[in-house]
Design a protein around this motif. Structure first.
Motif, PDB file in Angstrom:
ATOM      1  N   ASP A 172      53.984  36.949  67.274  1.00  0.00           N
ATOM      2  CA  ASP A 172      54.410  37.107  68.660  1.00  0.00           C
ATOM      3  C   ASP A 172      55.522  38.145  68.707  1.00  0.00           C
ATOM      4  O   ASP A 172      56.496  38.037  67.959  1.00  0.00           O
ATOM      5  N   GLU A 199      48.917  40.023  69.633  1.00  0.00           N
ATOM      6  CA  GLU A 199      48.425  40.124  70.986  1.00  0.00           C
ATOM      7  C   GLU A 199      48.116  41.592  71.254  1.00  0.00           C
ATOM      8  O   GLU A 199      48.855  42.467  70.820  1.00  0.00           O
ATOM      9  N   ARG A 200      47.045  41.871  71.975  1.00  0.00           N
ATOM     10  CA  ARG A 200      46.756  43.250  72.347  1.00  0.00           C
ATOM     11  C   ARG A 200      47.888  43.762  73.240  1.00  0.00           C
ATOM     12  O   ARG A 200      48.321  43.071  74.161  1.00  0.00           O
ATOM     13  N   TYR A 207      47.989  43.409  76.959  1.00  0.00           N
ATOM     14  CA  TYR A 207      48.289  42.094  77.523  1.00  0.00           C
ATOM     15  C   TYR A 207      49.772  41.772  77.455  1.00  0.00           C
ATOM     16  O   TYR A 207      50.300  41.057  78.292  1.00  0.00           O
ATOM     17  N   ILE A 208      50.436  42.338  76.429  1.00  0.00           N
ATOM     18  CA  ILE A 208      51.883  42.126  76.349  1.00  0.00           C
ATOM     19  C   ILE A 208      52.550  42.784  77.550  1.00  0.00           C
ATOM     20  O   ILE A 208      53.453  42.219  78.161  1.00  0.00           O
ATOM     21  N   THR A 231      43.611  42.281  66.854  1.00  0.00           N
ATOM     22  CA  THR A 231      44.377  42.038  68.078  1.00  0.00           C
ATOM     23  C   THR A 231      43.545  41.135  68.970  1.00  0.00           C
ATOM     24  O   THR A 231      42.320  41.221  68.982  1.00  0.00           O
ATOM     25  N   ALA A 240      43.274  38.924  72.861  1.00  0.00           N
ATOM     26  CA  ALA A 240      43.710  38.849  74.245  1.00  0.00           C
ATOM     27  C   ALA A 240      43.934  37.384  74.575  1.00  0.00           C
ATOM     28  O   ALA A 240      43.044  36.725  75.071  1.00  0.00           O
ATOM     29  N   PRO A 241      45.079  36.863  74.239  1.00  0.00           N
ATOM     30  CA  PRO A 241      45.249  35.422  74.367  1.00  0.00           C
ATOM     31  C   PRO A 241      45.617  35.053  75.798  1.00  0.00           C
ATOM     32  O   PRO A 241      46.450  35.688  76.416  1.00  0.00           O
ATOM     33  N   THR A 244      49.310  32.161  75.998  1.00  0.00           N
ATOM     34  CA  THR A 244      49.918  31.893  74.690  1.00  0.00           C
ATOM     35  C   THR A 244      51.259  31.191  74.824  1.00  0.00           C
ATOM     36  O   THR A 244      51.632  30.402  73.970  1.00  0.00           O
ATOM     37  N   VAL A 285      48.552  32.691  69.089  1.00  0.00           N
ATOM     38  CA  VAL A 285      47.890  33.965  68.802  1.00  0.00           C
ATOM     39  C   VAL A 285      46.921  33.768  67.631  1.00  0.00           C
ATOM     40  O   VAL A 285      45.762  34.203  67.673  1.00  0.00           O
ATOM     41  N   ARG A 307      43.965  31.665  68.772  1.00  0.00           N
ATOM     42  CA  ARG A 307      43.023  32.434  69.579  1.00  0.00           C
ATOM     43  C   ARG A 307      42.128  33.286  68.687  1.00  0.00           C
ATOM     44  O   ARG A 307      40.927  33.424  68.927  1.00  0.00           O
TER      45      ARG A 307
END
Ligand code: ZN
Length: 406
Positions: A196, A281-282, A285-286, A321, A323-324, A327, A368, A371
């Motif tokens: 993360d 995470e991608r 998305y962040i 990576t 796409a959660p 999270t 993460v 997922r």
């Protein structure tokens, strides 16, 4: 076994009396490459010749006669031209514009027969005698490519290209290491380290509970640098301009250094926990989650992922990576999985259902990883026994806990 290749630039100290031999070698190598390119070139991809053996048969004798290069250097020049012609062929085949390769620079490609690496020097074939040149290495190689790749016997020195810039000689050396992949197609299970990333607090938190880097310190230093740069820009003098440049370089070096510590920490966690994969995470998305991230913070995240991908390769670890969804809201404890926005309050995560309390970023990192495993199961990739690497053990996709041997 798969080979990982890195390139290192090392400055050479070539004695003055040998400069003419080396410079003559540059020129003859250039002519040799050009001769082969002239022969192979056609603007019709069907007629362009790029095969090494065909180029060899057609040009070798002529080039030997026209130059004083030894046979191995003639072959290296032919290979360089063949690569250039191959690139042209691909472009023409895709209806892209290109023209005949023109070799202009000072470059010689060396291989095992034309270069010998020794502890403190190298010997190079030239048009004259073989030339001995000492390496000019940094006095302090801590945290440099030299510490990591040059002085480490696991990395074998291979091909090199010699260059001349501003009267100085530089060798670009390919170093290669055999890497045992952690997984191959025959193994079904994977172990994922979830990561993360954050713009405040800890830069990175892993699903194994490692808290890495200080995002607040990075932001603080960045602000101080921006303020100083702003003040200097108002001054507008020439010396202010030079100072801006130098504090900019220093800040860039400092921050890259800090991010290396973070990416090294992530790799260490993955290796120690026998992970086959690292999941982030991608970034897209962040940025949805952290909508006010600065350009600097965005750069820092990209840089960490880039560094981790680069270093993971050396350990045979893959980076994925994901796409959660949710999270930060999902409870990662056991089979709970309860998802609610009120589960999280700042740094604190407390599940409204099962009551589990966790550091919020640690909880997110575990999600993460979770997922990533879910994605594998859904895609039927066969990793039926895949696991998430967690503190003191692993948990499989069903939530069953295995105590770690550590
Ligand atoms: Zn829960």
């Amino acid at each position: 076994m798969a080979g990982v290749v890195r390139n290192i630039q090392v400055k050479l100290n070539i004695p003055e009396e040998h400069h003419s031999d080396v410079d003559e070698t540059f020129e003859e190598f250039r002519q040799a490459s050009q001769h082969v390119a002239d022969h192979g070139w056609s603007d019709d991809p069907d007629h362009l010749v790029k095969a090494k053996n065909k180029l060899h048969d057609a040009t070798y004798t002529e080039v030997r006669e026209a130059t004083t290069l030894q046979s191995s250097l003639v072959q290296s020049a032919r290979n360089l031209a063949a690569t250039a012609l191959g690139n042209c062929h691909d472009l023409l085949n895709n209806d892209k514009n290109t023209s005949k390769p023109e070799f202009r620079g000072s470059v010689v490609v060396y291989n095992g027969r034309t270069i010998t690496y020794n502890d403190d020097h190298v010997t190079l074939a030239t048009t004259g005698d073989r030339v001995t040149a000492e390496y000019v290495l940094p006095h302090d190689d801590e945290d440099t490519p030299f510490e990591e790749y040059w002085n480490d016997d696991e990395w074998e020195k291979r091909e090199a290209t010699l260059h001349k810039r501003d009267g100085e000689y530089y060798l670009h050396v390919a170093v290669e290491k055999d890497v045992e992949p952690v997984t191959d197609d025959s193994t079904e299970n994977g172990v994922v380290l979830g990561v993360d990333l954050n713009v405040d607090g800890y830069v990175a938190v892993t699903s194994t509970g490692a808290f890495l880097g200080n995002a607040d310190e990075l932001n603080h230093k960045r602000d101080a640098y921006e303020r100083r740069r702003g003040n200097l820009q108002q001054t507008g003098t020439r010396s202010a301009h030079i100072t801006i440049q130098s504090i900019g370089d220093r800040f860039a070096e400092w921050s890259r250094h800090r991010l290396h510590a973070v990416s090294n920490g992530i790799i260490r966690e993955a290796v120690e926990n026998d992970c086959t994969h690292i999941a982030f995470e991608r970034l897209k998305y962040i940025w949805t989650r952290i909508s006010n991230a600065s350009k600097f913070q965005q750069w820092a995240f990209r840089e960490i992922q880039r560094q981790v991908e680069y270093k993971a390769e050396e350990h045979g670890i893959e980076v994925e990576t994901v796409a959660p969804q949710y999270t930060s809201q999902r409870c990662s404890h056991g089979e709970c999985g309860f998802t609610h926005e009120d589960n999280r309050d700042g740094d604190e995560f407390e599940c409204l259902k099962c009551g589990k309390e966790l550091h919020a970023d640690y909880n997110a990192a575990r999600n993460v990883a979770w997922r990533c495993v879910q994605n594998w199961l859904k895609s039927g990739s066969g990793r039926a026994t895949s696991q998430l690497a967690l503190k003191s053990g692993t948990v499989n996709a069903n939530g069953d806990f295995n105590a770690s041997a550590v």
